[in-house]
Design an enzyme around this catalytic site. Sequence first.
Site, PDB file in Angstrom:
ATOM      1  CG  ASP A 269     -24.546   0.731  27.395  1.00  0.00           C
ATOM      2  OD1 ASP A 269     -24.147   0.201  26.342  1.00  0.00           O
ATOM      3  OD2 ASP A 269     -25.303   1.712  27.419  1.00  0.00           O
TER       4      ASP A 269
ATOM      5  CG  ASP B  19     -22.584   4.721  22.883  1.00  0.00           C
ATOM      6  OD1 ASP B  19     -21.470   5.254  22.999  1.00  0.00           O
ATOM      7  OD2 ASP B  19     -22.868   3.915  21.974  1.00  0.00           O
TER       8      ASP B  19
END
Length: 224
Positions: free
Chosen positions: A7, A9
Amino acid sequence: MKLALFDLDHTLLPLDSDHAWGQFTTRIGWTDAEAFTRRNDEFFAQYQAGALDIHDYVRFSTAAVRERGAQAAAAAHQRFMREVIEPQLLPAARELVERHRRAGDLLLIVTATNEFVTRPIARALGVDELLAVELARGPDGWYSGEIAGTPSFREGKVQRLEQWLAARGLGWGAVHTTFYSDSLNDLPLLEKADVPVATNPSPGLRALAQQRGWRILDLFETPA
């Protein structure tokens, strides 16, 4: 094949790149500061609560880019990279990516943030494979505000990775996956991965990871 999935953020970045891009467009005068910030913060709270309508958010978050056009948008994003993102590409995240690269793993960033915001960030991290929210284009060739295909959000991350594998003649049984994420929104892919790693996890994900015995990695700071 060994896949290292990240991922973006609050996982490889200590911020939310989509939210930060919205703040940046306000700072450079593309949006009304009060109205945009209020709505942007509302969407961010919905995301954190697992209640985000990704289609509504993409229409909102790409409005300024669509209005300004490709040339102005590209120039603004270059400035965004220099002023906002590059100072936040921290050594711990870079080393995590490089550790997997040295091990011979294939690297993918799998993010619910759109491709316009994230593709330059992936390049800056040296990751060629990006599964982000793809933006549909209108008859003029520019972004329409809609999403193309399956958004890489929640269960959509699993679907997009399955599509990526199928395009290469692969299935889950042919790969070994490690997935790093901070968010309970990514629970579908965390549960599918061979090695789920709760990375800078939200309180909810931290508690779940402790319950399930998943590895917890705090890249940027150690919680109190």
